[in-house]
Design a protein around this motif. Structure first.
Motif, short mmCIF file in Angstrom:
data_model
loop_
_atom_site.label_atom_id
_atom_site.label_comp_id
_atom_site.label_asym_id
_atom_site.label_seq_id
_atom_site.Cartn_x
_atom_site.Cartn_y
_atom_site.Cartn_z
N GLY A 1 -0.87 -55.61 26.05
CA GLY A 1 -0.75 -54.63 27.12
C GLY A 1 0.50 -54.75 27.95
N ALA A 2 1.42 -55.64 27.56
CA ALA A 2 2.63 -55.83 28.38
C ALA A 2 3.43 -54.54 28.46
N ARG A 3 3.95 -54.25 29.64
CA ARG A 3 4.74 -53.04 29.82
C ARG A 3 6.07 -53.17 29.07
N THR A 4 6.54 -52.05 28.57
CA THR A 4 7.79 -52.02 27.81
C THR A 4 8.93 -51.39 28.59
N ASP A 5 8.71 -51.05 29.87
CA ASP A 5 9.73 -50.36 30.66
C ASP A 5 10.34 -51.23 31.75
N LEU A 6 10.05 -52.53 31.75
CA LEU A 6 10.47 -53.37 32.86
C LEU A 6 11.97 -53.62 32.88
N ALA A 7 12.64 -53.47 31.73
CA ALA A 7 14.11 -53.63 31.73
C ALA A 7 14.80 -52.48 32.43
N GLY A 8 14.08 -51.35 32.61
CA GLY A 8 14.67 -50.19 33.24
C GLY A 8 15.58 -49.43 32.31
N ASP A 9 16.20 -48.40 32.84
CA ASP A 9 17.17 -47.61 32.09
C ASP A 9 18.54 -48.29 32.14
N PRO A 10 19.47 -47.88 31.28
CA PRO A 10 20.80 -48.50 31.33
C PRO A 10 21.44 -48.51 32.72
N GLY A 11 21.20 -47.48 33.51
CA GLY A 11 21.77 -47.42 34.85
C GLY A 11 21.10 -48.32 35.86
N ASP A 12 20.03 -49.02 35.44
CA ASP A 12 19.34 -49.98 36.30
C ASP A 12 19.70 -51.42 35.93
N ARG A 13 20.54 -51.61 34.94
CA ARG A 13 20.79 -52.95 34.40
C ARG A 13 22.18 -53.43 34.81
N ASN A 14 23.11 -53.35 33.90
CA ASN A 14 24.49 -53.77 34.16
C ASN A 14 25.26 -52.57 34.68
N THR A 15 25.71 -52.64 35.91
CA THR A 15 26.25 -51.44 36.56
C THR A 15 27.51 -51.75 37.35
N GLU A 16 28.24 -50.70 37.66
CA GLU A 16 29.20 -50.68 38.76
C GLU A 16 28.72 -49.58 39.70
N LEU A 17 28.39 -49.94 40.92
CA LEU A 17 27.83 -49.03 41.90
C LEU A 17 28.88 -48.75 42.96
N LEU A 18 29.38 -47.54 43.03
CA LEU A 18 30.43 -47.16 43.97
C LEU A 18 29.82 -46.72 45.30
N LEU A 19 30.50 -47.02 46.39
CA LEU A 19 30.14 -46.46 47.69
C LEU A 19 31.37 -46.44 48.57
N ARG A 20 31.34 -45.55 49.57
CA ARG A 20 32.48 -45.45 50.47
C ARG A 20 32.53 -46.65 51.40
N LYS A 21 33.72 -47.09 51.69
CA LYS A 21 33.90 -48.21 52.59
C LYS A 21 33.60 -47.77 54.01
N GLY A 22 32.68 -48.51 54.67
CA GLY A 22 32.27 -48.14 56.02
C GLY A 22 33.35 -48.36 57.05
#
Length: 581
Positions: free
Chosen positions: A560-581
């Motif tokens: 019964g182990a869940r198969t979605d715990l790794a998430g989608d590719p965008g939830d794994r190894n990422t570069e997350l951009l944001l504006r400098k405050g």
């Protein structure tokens, strides 16, 4: 003092990186005092900004370091059906996410590393022979017991070994400056588990055994077919699914394990399983459950209908103090099996949790207290802030509800402290740490001990963080799943980074790097890592390394182990951009 370099190899010294290169230093605790390592009050009075690290960070390599990360490879199942072995598979690519700021060309040649750290979460180090465990719920829900639970210590040691082997951060090559655990470090709020956790993190020998030191006493040698019986000839439900027969497994699982301890300064955040027995019962003032925890009877099997009713009561929080749970155990006392009593199985209080962290025996690579200080102990708080770099501050929250239940929230005093802390350090980038995610902070029932004080859920916390332009990330766990979510508020935008557990497959930790792209944007790089255990197991290898590999393989195959715990590719190894405050 080490210098941080940009990925172009510049040797210019960046002031914002000075403290990060030497280690993080505590700045404020829940009591509102300015703190430094050692004797906090004396150092603060003297004005001494002593870094909290007991060990300088190693020199940064000139290039990104991806070896041992999921960019380079992952453990993957082999075969199409039944019990599946694991083998070496391809890595996960890095995904650039620009929901909060558009990526600008040339940023890789301009960027400067501000900090890099490792997040560990939901280790759930488990005393599998503990009398209060809920394994018997498996008669109604196959997820209620995991075949891999006896190997949590070996798996955690292999994760520590992986982190120690990383020679730099994957995206920038920066030194790794510290590690943060974001709660559920223990599984059952048990003194034995707390000792194991602190020893795994700080270094030393762990014997993951309680009760009779001569042999295992638990569900896995009970003869009950609803549990995997690795040493026995019983054709249990898991063996019918392909789980192996392994002579000597239980004896090997209880043998001493040596942990090198993290080579980085490490900090601790509290989770609901660290706070309450079973992660849900606020029962520290009820001596009956303590007596049952340290006593000589263990319930292992109940009818499915009764298990289902108990499980629903836990989910609906109809028994937050565990009163009816104690009555449930008393009603089934005759069905409970004899085990060896052990005082080490007693639950620990919040004060005992703090004192254990402050114990010099568990200092490891530092800092003393791992974020907690004597001021926390005096004030009865488990939240604090700490200096990461010249212009980066960390904030560790306590999102557990002292009134009971596994969902989280904040009390009013802590919410106001958080607002005050972010305002005080408005010129520093802020990274917030907690156990619960914004969506799992739904427990806003009043605390019976403080009935006049409101509790505040995830939406209110999101609103508060969104008012402060300096907040760049909220890093958490609890849901055992990788999820990366953008949030925008009137003051600024930030990323919520939730990381999968280290007890359910795929057994991950996460490296987070904050960089200034020098074009009006920041990037948060997130990179997942597995433990140092080999992907493929050898059923004849019952060494700690062999058991750590088996830990991951068993978790993948858990019924019964869940198969979605790794998430989608965008939830794994990422570069997350944001504006400098």
């Amino acid at each position: 003092m080490s210098r941080l370099r940009s990925v172009t190899g510049s040797t210019g010294l960046h002031r914002r990186s000075l403290l990060a290169a030497a280690g993080a230093a505590a700045v404020t605790a829940g009591a509102g005092h300015t703190l430094w390592p050692g004797d906090g009050r004396a150092a603060a009075a003297a004005g001494e900004g002593v870094p909290a690290s007991s060990r300088p960070a190693p020199p940064a390599p000139l290039a990104p370091y991806t070896r041992g990360t999921t960019l380079a490879g992952t453990a993957v199942p082999v075969g199409a059906a039944g019990y599946r072995r694991l083998g070496d598979g391809p890595g996960w690519r890095r995904v650039v996410r620009g929901e909060l700021a558009a990526p600008r060309t040339g940023r890789a040649d301009r960027r400067t590393a501000l900090t890099a750290f490792v997040q560990l979460t939901d280790l759930h180090l488990t005393d599998v022979q503990h009398p209060l465990r809920l394994e018997y719920l498996r008669s109604a829900d196959v997820h209620a017991w995991r075949p891999q639970e006896a190997l949590t210590v070996q798996g955690a040691v292999a994760l520590v070994e992986r982190i120690n082997a990383l020679r730099g951060a994957p995206a920038t090559g920066s030194p790794l400056h510290f590690a943060m655990t974001t709660g559920d470090n223990t599984d059952n709020n048990t003194r034995s588990e707390l000792e194991w956790f602190l020893t795994v993190m700080s270094g030393g020998r762990v014997t993951p055994d309680t009760g009779d030191p001569r042999h295992y006493e638990g569900v896995q040698n009970s003869g009950l077919k609803q549990y995997w019986q690795p040493d026995a000839a019983v054709r249990d439900a898991d063996k019918r699914l392909g789980f192996p027969h392994l002579d000597g497994f239980l004896a090997a699982a209880l043998r001493p394990v040596d942990s090198p301890g993290l080579g980085l300064p490490w900090y601790s955040t509290v989770g609901n399983h660290d706070t309450m027995p079973l992660g849900c019962y606020a029962s520290h003032d009820d001596p009956r459950l303590t007596d049952l925890a340290v006593g000589g009877r263990k319930l292992m099997d109940v009818p499915a209908a009764e298990a289902r009713r108990l499980q629903q009561a836990i989910r609906k929080a109809t028994d937050p103090k565990g009163v009816r749970y104690g009555e449930f155990l008393a009603a089934h006392a005759r069905a409970a099996r004899p085990v060896t009593p052990d005082d080490r199985r007693a639950p620990f209080t919040a004060a005992e949790y703090l004192r254990a962290h402050l114990d010099p025996a568990h200092r490891g690579a530092g800092p003393v207290g791992h974020g907690y200080t004597a001021d926390n102990l005096d004030a009865g708080t488990q939240y604090y802030a700490f200096r990461i770099a010249d212009d980066v501050v960390g904030v560790s929250l306590d999102t557990t509800h002292p009134g009971g239940h596994y969902a989280g929230s904040l009390d009013t005093a802590q919410l106001r402290w958080l607002e005050r802390t972010l305002r005080t350090h408005e010129d520093s980038h802020a990274i917030v740490f907690s156990h619960h995610t914004s969506t799992s902070m739904t427990n806003t029932h009043r605390d019976p001990a403080r009935p006049d004080e409101r509790r505040h859920g995830g939406e209110e916390v999101l609103a508060l963080l969104g008012r402060h332009r300096n907040v760049v990330a909220w890093v958490n766990g609890h849901i055992h799943r990788n999820a990366v979510t953008p949030h925008t508020g009137p003051g600024g935008s930030f990323w919520e980074i939730s990381t999968a557990s280290h007890i359910d497959f795929p057994h991950l930790a996460r490296i987070v790097e904050l960089v200034d792209n020098r074009d009006g944007t920041l990037s948060l790089f997130t990179t997942l890592v597995e433990s140092a255990a080999p992907s493929r197991t050898d059923f004849d290898d019952l060494s700690p390394t062999g058991l750590a590999a088996l830990y991951r393989e068993l978790s993948h195959n858990a019924p019964g182990a869940r198969t979605d715990l790794a998430g989608d590719p965008g939830d794994r190894n990422t570069e997350l951009l944001l504006r400098k405050g």
